[in-house]
Every structure is written in C-alpha cells, then in structure tokens.
Scaffold this motif. Structure first.
Motif, short mmCIF file in Angstrom:
data_model
loop_
_atom_site.label_atom_id
_atom_site.label_comp_id
_atom_site.label_asym_id
_atom_site.label_seq_id
_atom_site.Cartn_x
_atom_site.Cartn_y
_atom_site.Cartn_z
N THR A 41 43.93 42.17 -78.57
CA THR A 41 45.30 42.03 -77.20
C THR A 41 44.82 43.29 -76.41
O THR A 41 46.12 43.29 -74.98
CB THR A 41 46.19 41.57 -77.45
OG1 THR A 41 46.78 43.23 -77.94
CG2 THR A 41 46.58 40.95 -78.46
N ALA A 42 43.64 43.83 -76.33
CA ALA A 42 43.53 44.64 -75.96
C ALA A 42 43.03 44.67 -73.92
O ALA A 42 42.78 44.96 -73.58
CB ALA A 42 42.12 45.75 -74.96
N ARG A 43 42.79 42.74 -73.40
CA ARG A 43 41.92 42.86 -72.54
C ARG A 43 42.92 41.66 -71.71
O ARG A 43 43.82 40.80 -72.96
CB ARG A 43 40.97 42.15 -72.39
CG ARG A 43 39.86 43.18 -72.36
CD ARG A 43 38.52 43.03 -72.67
NE ARG A 43 37.82 43.72 -72.86
CZ ARG A 43 36.83 44.32 -72.55
NH1 ARG A 43 36.03 42.93 -71.69
NH2 ARG A 43 35.35 45.54 -72.55
N GLN A 44 43.34 41.34 -70.69
CA GLN A 44 43.55 40.75 -70.16
C GLN A 44 42.69 39.44 -69.02
O GLN A 44 41.59 39.89 -68.88
CB GLN A 44 44.66 40.91 -69.16
CG GLN A 44 46.15 41.32 -69.43
CD GLN A 44 46.95 40.70 -70.61
OE1 GLN A 44 47.44 40.06 -70.30
NE2 GLN A 44 46.96 41.16 -71.77
N ALA A 45 42.69 38.26 -68.92
CA ALA A 45 41.84 37.21 -68.27
C ALA A 45 42.09 38.17 -66.96
O ALA A 45 42.60 38.11 -66.12
CB ALA A 45 42.32 35.66 -68.27
N VAL A 46 40.97 37.40 -66.33
CA VAL A 46 40.59 38.14 -64.46
C VAL A 46 40.29 36.64 -63.53
O VAL A 46 39.75 35.83 -64.09
CB VAL A 46 39.36 39.07 -64.90
CG1 VAL A 46 38.80 39.93 -63.42
CG2 VAL A 46 39.26 39.92 -65.46
N SER A 47 41.18 37.00 -63.02
CA SER A 47 41.02 35.96 -61.94
C SER A 47 40.15 36.14 -60.73
O SER A 47 40.68 37.20 -60.12
CB SER A 47 42.21 35.43 -61.44
OG SER A 47 42.57 34.32 -62.55
N ALA A 48 39.51 35.70 -59.85
CA ALA A 48 38.94 35.40 -58.46
C ALA A 48 38.92 33.56 -58.15
O ALA A 48 38.98 33.26 -58.43
CB ALA A 48 37.93 35.72 -59.36
N GLN A 49 38.91 34.32 -56.92
CA GLN A 49 38.52 32.62 -56.22
C GLN A 49 37.67 32.46 -55.26
O GLN A 49 36.46 31.03 -56.10
CB GLN A 49 39.28 32.61 -54.89
CG GLN A 49 40.60 33.71 -54.74
CD GLN A 49 41.58 32.40 -55.95
OE1 GLN A 49 42.01 31.04 -55.62
NE2 GLN A 49 42.06 32.39 -56.53
N ARG A 50 35.97 33.19 -55.12
CA ARG A 50 34.61 32.47 -54.54
C ARG A 50 33.55 33.02 -55.45
O ARG A 50 33.09 31.94 -55.68
CB ARG A 50 34.83 33.35 -53.26
CG ARG A 50 36.21 33.50 -52.32
CD ARG A 50 35.64 34.61 -51.49
NE ARG A 50 34.61 34.37 -50.61
CZ ARG A 50 32.31 35.54 -50.94
NH1 ARG A 50 33.94 36.45 -51.14
NH2 ARG A 50 31.64 34.83 -49.95
N PHE A 51 34.00 33.88 -56.68
CA PHE A 51 32.83 33.83 -57.02
C PHE A 51 32.42 34.93 -58.42
O PHE A 51 34.66 35.38 -58.25
CB PHE A 51 31.13 34.62 -56.69
CG PHE A 51 31.68 35.25 -55.91
CD1 PHE A 51 31.43 36.57 -56.56
CD2 PHE A 51 31.45 36.21 -54.99
CE1 PHE A 51 31.88 38.14 -55.95
CE2 PHE A 51 31.66 36.64 -53.89
CZ PHE A 51 31.86 38.04 -54.41
N MET A 52 32.31 35.19 -59.42
CA MET A 52 32.25 35.38 -60.64
C MET A 52 31.09 36.20 -61.68
O MET A 52 30.46 35.10 -61.26
CB MET A 52 33.58 35.34 -61.45
CG MET A 52 34.14 36.57 -62.67
SD MET A 52 35.77 35.08 -63.07
CE MET A 52 37.02 35.62 -62.58
N VAL A 53 31.26 37.51 -62.49
CA VAL A 53 30.40 37.79 -62.80
C VAL A 53 31.20 38.06 -63.98
O VAL A 53 31.68 39.25 -64.28
CB VAL A 53 28.86 38.44 -62.34
CG1 VAL A 53 29.58 39.08 -62.27
CG2 VAL A 53 27.70 38.46 -63.66
#
Length: 584
Positions: A41-53
């Motif tokens: 549970t150490a991480r949270q999901a990451v959100s973005a709108q244009r691009f992601m890697v």
C-alpha cells in the motif's frame, strides 16, 4: 518502511526540471512487507491528461517523459527509456537482449507487435544442453557462451521507430549517452543484486572490472558509476543505425567474447548480420466486456493469460474478490491448465505448429474449465488436445529465471505501447562486452529435445529459432478503444503477474495501482504459490484442505500499467521494485 532517499538525487539537469505539471508517484520502499489489507500500500495511482510513461527505474521514466514533452511518440519514449534501463538496470535488459513490443497507433487504429526475440545461432543443435543424454544442470547451462542467442533489441526498436517514431532516431539516444558519460548512482536494487550474484558475475573479468571495486566489493548504494564504453556504442548506433551494432567491430567483439568464454558458444558474425526483427499480428481474446491483445508465439505469455481468463470466465471471479479462498483456488487451477498446454504446444511458429486458434476456442476453454473441481485441486493438470497434436508432442523442460523489465507508454496523440525486454536471468550470461551484458536466452529452450518415445519438444533448440518466452506485454480494449496497457518481468511467473493485475482491474474494479499491489499468486502446474509475507498466507490451511500443495515464495514481480478511463490516464508501478510513473 523507509522511503528511498536516493530517488530525488537521480534527477539530473538533462532529464528533470521545468515540469511543474508533472505528477510523480511516491518513491518506492525498500524491503517492503505487504500490508494485510490489500498487499503493498506504499503507492497511490498517478493521474495525467495528456501523456504518461512508467518504467522500472526513475531515470528511465524521466528520459521517456522528456521525450513525450518534446512531442515524441510512444515508441520514441520507449526507446529513450529502454536505452537508460540498459545502463541503470543492466541486470534485467539491454542491448545484448531482446524484446516484444505491442503498439496501438491511434490515428490508424492499428495494432501491431514487434518481435525482437533473440535467435539461436546457425550452428546450434537440439542436443545443445545435453550431456550423456541427460539435461545439464541449469547452473552449468546458463552462465556461459552456450546460452547466448543473437541479440534482437536494437533491430526491433529500429523497426518500430521506422514505422511509429516521430522524433529523430539520434535524439532518442542522448539521455542514455549523457548518463553513461556523467555517471548515475547505483541503486539499492542494483547493489543488492551485485551482492547476490557476485560469485558468478565477478568470475567474468570484464564484468568484474565494471561492477566491482578494485578490492572486489560491489559498488555501494549511491556510488556514481560511469560507462564510457556504453556511451560510445550508443553514439555509433545513434549516428549509423542498428547496422553499427550488427556489423563491424562491435559485432566482432560480441562474437569474440562469446567464443573466448571458458565454455564457449557458437554465435557468429553471420548470425548478427542476418538477424531480422518481425512485425506480427497480435494474439487476441475476449474476457467479459473486454478484448485483450498481446504478443503472439514465440511468446507464450499472452496466450497463456488469455487461456487463464477464458477458463476463469466460467467462474464468478467478480463476486468472489481478492480475499476469497475460492478466487485463489480458481485462479491457481486456471493456471495449471494453461501451463499444461503451454508446455506441449508453444514454440517458434516458424518451426512448429502452434494451435493458437484452437487453444483459445471458447468451446475448448469451456471443456477445460469443466475439469476444475470447486472443492479440490487438480494437482498436476494434463494438457488438452485442441488440435490433434498431443500424440506427437513431448513435454518441455525449460527453466525461466525471474528477471526482465517492462515499459508502458501513452503519448499525446493516443498511441499506446506495452513492451517487455530481457536478457533472461539476472545479468544474463554474465558476459560483458563494450559496456553491456549479453543474454542467456537460449536456456529458454527446452533442455531436452525429445522424450523416450521419440516425440519432439515444440520448444527444442534449432538453428535460427526463437526460444519460447513468457513475456506478456498486453493492451486491453473496451468498445474498440484502448483501455489498459500492462506487463511484467519475472520469468514464467510473468503470466500469473499479468493475469492477477487484469483480474484486479477488470473483475474487482481496483485502480491500476491497487491491482498491481495485490499479493502475487498462482500455479505453474506445480505447487500453488503465494507471496510470502502477505495475507494470502492466512489461506494456506484452507487451500491445503482442498488438496493444494502450497508454497510461500518471494515474488518481486515489477508490473507496470496504465488505464485510460474517461479521458484520464491512471498509472501504477510495482512497489516491489524501484519504478516510477510520470505524466502530464
């Protein structure tokens, strides 16, 4: 649990800065034990709108992110990230290995797979890993010249870039060249693996000079490691294309290193000059309301995942949930059946008939599902016979060791990429040349080539053949639009890692980070394996009561994933490793 202080220090001027809108995943945790509620549970999901890697290493993610910021395509970003991975995560992938890349081109609505899997040398023979008619112990087969196949990575990246790239080829090499020249900090994971493999890796003089200090000790965490030889190879490939690697003095040095080993191999300059990457059609299947696609044979990964899901479709996985003993039981039993088929039918389709269509036929999978008992395990499942081939096939005895790396990318025009790359086991063959390691992928072939009755193994060694893989880069579609990209390292356990993540998102409605963080589990048609230190251990008595042989094991996976939902990109990376998600 301790946050790694070194992640921020890796952000050098060339790769970071000036990106106020980027969203960064929390740092990984070292020696994390899964929490009781849902695993890690150490991480949270990451959100973005244009691009992601997302990649397995912060510097690689930063390199891919900068390429996307500059208007690069998903393929461009993956190339830049992969070249950095070969430097900062050399134990897992690199120029001396291969890859499978699944790509969706949004404007054309075109799905394509790039096969850059290694090939056996032209001199290879089926009894390569036999002595006196018996398979060699794996340790004797793996760390030497015999295990080295013709590298495919650069030819695959070049082919993908030619068809899907936007930025100049040369520009994609600059982040890795800069890091190799200026140096990068040795990470905790790299250091720990240098310690764990010291006896084998330090036995190779060139590798010992690079990875260990003059007193023989592994470089400590934070040591700035430079690799000018790797930088020079990259400069030449950036200027001249992949031909600079597959012809001339670099190719000759690769061959010389393989042949100079105490247990020499038979790789030749002609093998390198003749290597070709292939563009292939994806293998696809349906699960609930989704269409899932991935790399076809010679990879067994997506095919086995699709078989597992096709079997689990006959059980109420969506109602059972991740903490259910029944869900673990059905997941493990589906894995037994898929791995049983995999061991008999999957090899290089250029050399053996792989009955993909029959193996994914809904009627066949329904019959396989009907073999599963609700209250007891199958134990060791037998293969089915979907295409009338069983009588002519022998069982495979290949051993795939956990390593490898995975990259997922979505670019600003909507292209989606899922790529798994590998040099096979940690640090590959341990043969180090020109600043990179050579693979030991030939041990992904079956060590035996026939059974006592003379039936042949589909995945036997043959000249020019590609060894069967478990790499499972996949893209999921919903209503004909890309919905998810996912993949993992981990040898044959990749299949269970990816299947677990898919069930977590598609059945249990978890976000991608929660699904990745779920405890790993499954059966490879042997014991039912549960990730040590997780809540799954509490299920052992119940599973044993259902006649499961249960083992708790370390499962350091390394899953990366992106979900595209309502116009938002949601990314996750495996907390068991050092990965990072960046998006904008």
């Amino acid at each position: 649990m301790r946050v790694r202080p070194w992640v921020g220090a890796w952000c050098i001027a060339l790769l970071c800065g000036g990106a106020a809108s980027q969203t960064v995943a929390p740092a990984a945790h070292e020696n994390v034990n899964p929490e009781a509620a849902s695993g890690y549970t150490a991480r949270q999901a990451v959100s973005a709108q244009r691009f992601m890697v997302a990649t397995a290493n912060p510097l690689a993610t930063q390199a891919g992110y900068r390429i996307l910021q500059a208007g690069g395509s998903a393929v461009d970003a993956a190339i830049a990230a992969q070249l950095v991975l070969g430097l900062t995560e050399p134990q897992s992938s690199g120029l001396g290995g291969g890859a499978f890349l699944v790509h969706y081109a949004a404007p054309k609505r075109q799905l394509r797979v790039y096969d850059a899997r290694e090939t056996a040398p032209a001199a290879a023979r089926p009894d390569r890993f036999l002595r006196d008619g018996k398979p060699l112990p794996f340790a004797q087969a793996v760390n030497n010249g015999m295990s080295v196949g013709t590298p495919g990575l650069l030819r695959g990246l070049e082919l993908a870039h030619r068809q899907q790239g936007k930025l100049p080829w040369r520009s994609l090499f600059q982040p890795a060249i800069a890091l190799a020249t200026q140096g990068f900090e040795v990470s905790p994971r790299l250091h720990s693996l240098l310690v764990a493999t010291q006896a084998e890796l330090a036995a190779q003089p060139a590798a010992a000079r690079y990875f260990y200090a003059s007193d023989g000790q592994p470089w400590p965490v934070g040591h700035v490691l430079k690799n000018p030889e790797y930088a020079e190879v990259l400069r030449r490939v950036a200027d001249k294309g992949a031909d600079a690697f597959y012809h001339g003095d670099i190719a000759h040095d690769i061959v010389a290193a393989v042949r100079a080993h105490a247990k020499p191999g038979d790789l030749s300059v002609a093998d390198l000059a003749g290597y070709r990457a292939h563009a292939r059609d994806a293998v696809c299947g349906e699960y609930r309301a989704y269409r899932l696609c991935g790399a076809p044979p010679p990879s067994s990964g997506p095919l086995a995942v699709l078989q597992m899901l096709g079997i689990m479709q006959h059980f109420p996985m969506d109602k059972l949930g991740p903490r259910s003993v029944e869900a673990v039981h059905y997941f493990a039993e589906a894995g037994r059946l898929a791995f049983a088929d995999r061991g008999f039918y999957v090899g290089d389709p250029a050399f053996t008939k792989v009955p993909v269509r029959q193996m994914l036929d809904p009627g066949y999978l329904a019959r396989r599902a009907a073999l599963i008992h609700p209250d007891r395990s199958l134990g060791t499942a037998l293969p089915g016979d979907p295409a009338g081939l069983l009588a002519s096939r022998a069982a495979d005895d290949a051993l795939e060791v956990p390593s490898t790396s995975h990259i997922v990318v979505v670019d600003a025009q909507g292209d989606v990429l899922s790529m798994t790359s590998s040099i096979e086991s940690a640090f590959g063959s341990k043969i180090f040349v020109r600043g990179f390691l050579l693979n030991n992928e030939l041990t992904d072939f079956s060590l035996s080539f026939k059974d006592p009755e003379g039936r042949l193994v589909a995945n036997r060694v043959q000249p020019g053949k590609r060894p069967r893989s478990s790499m499972a880069p996949m893209i999921v579609f919903r209503d004909d639009e890309p919905y998810m990209a996912v993949g993992a390292p981990g040898g044959s356990a990749i299949i269970n890692y990816v299947a677990k993540t898919l069930v977590g998102v598609l059945d249990w409605n978890l976000d991608i980070q929660q699904a990745i963080s779920l405890p790993n589990l499954g059966s490879r048609n042997q014991a039912t394996e549960l990730e040590r230190g997780t809540y799954l251990e509490d299920m052992m008595p119940a599973l044993q009561g259902m006649e499961h042989e249960v083992k708790t094991v370390e499962f350091p996976s390394g899953i990366q994933g992106i979900v595209i939902k309502d116009g938002t990109l949601i990314g996750g990376t495996d907390p068991r490793r050092e990965g990072l998600v960046l998006g904008e």
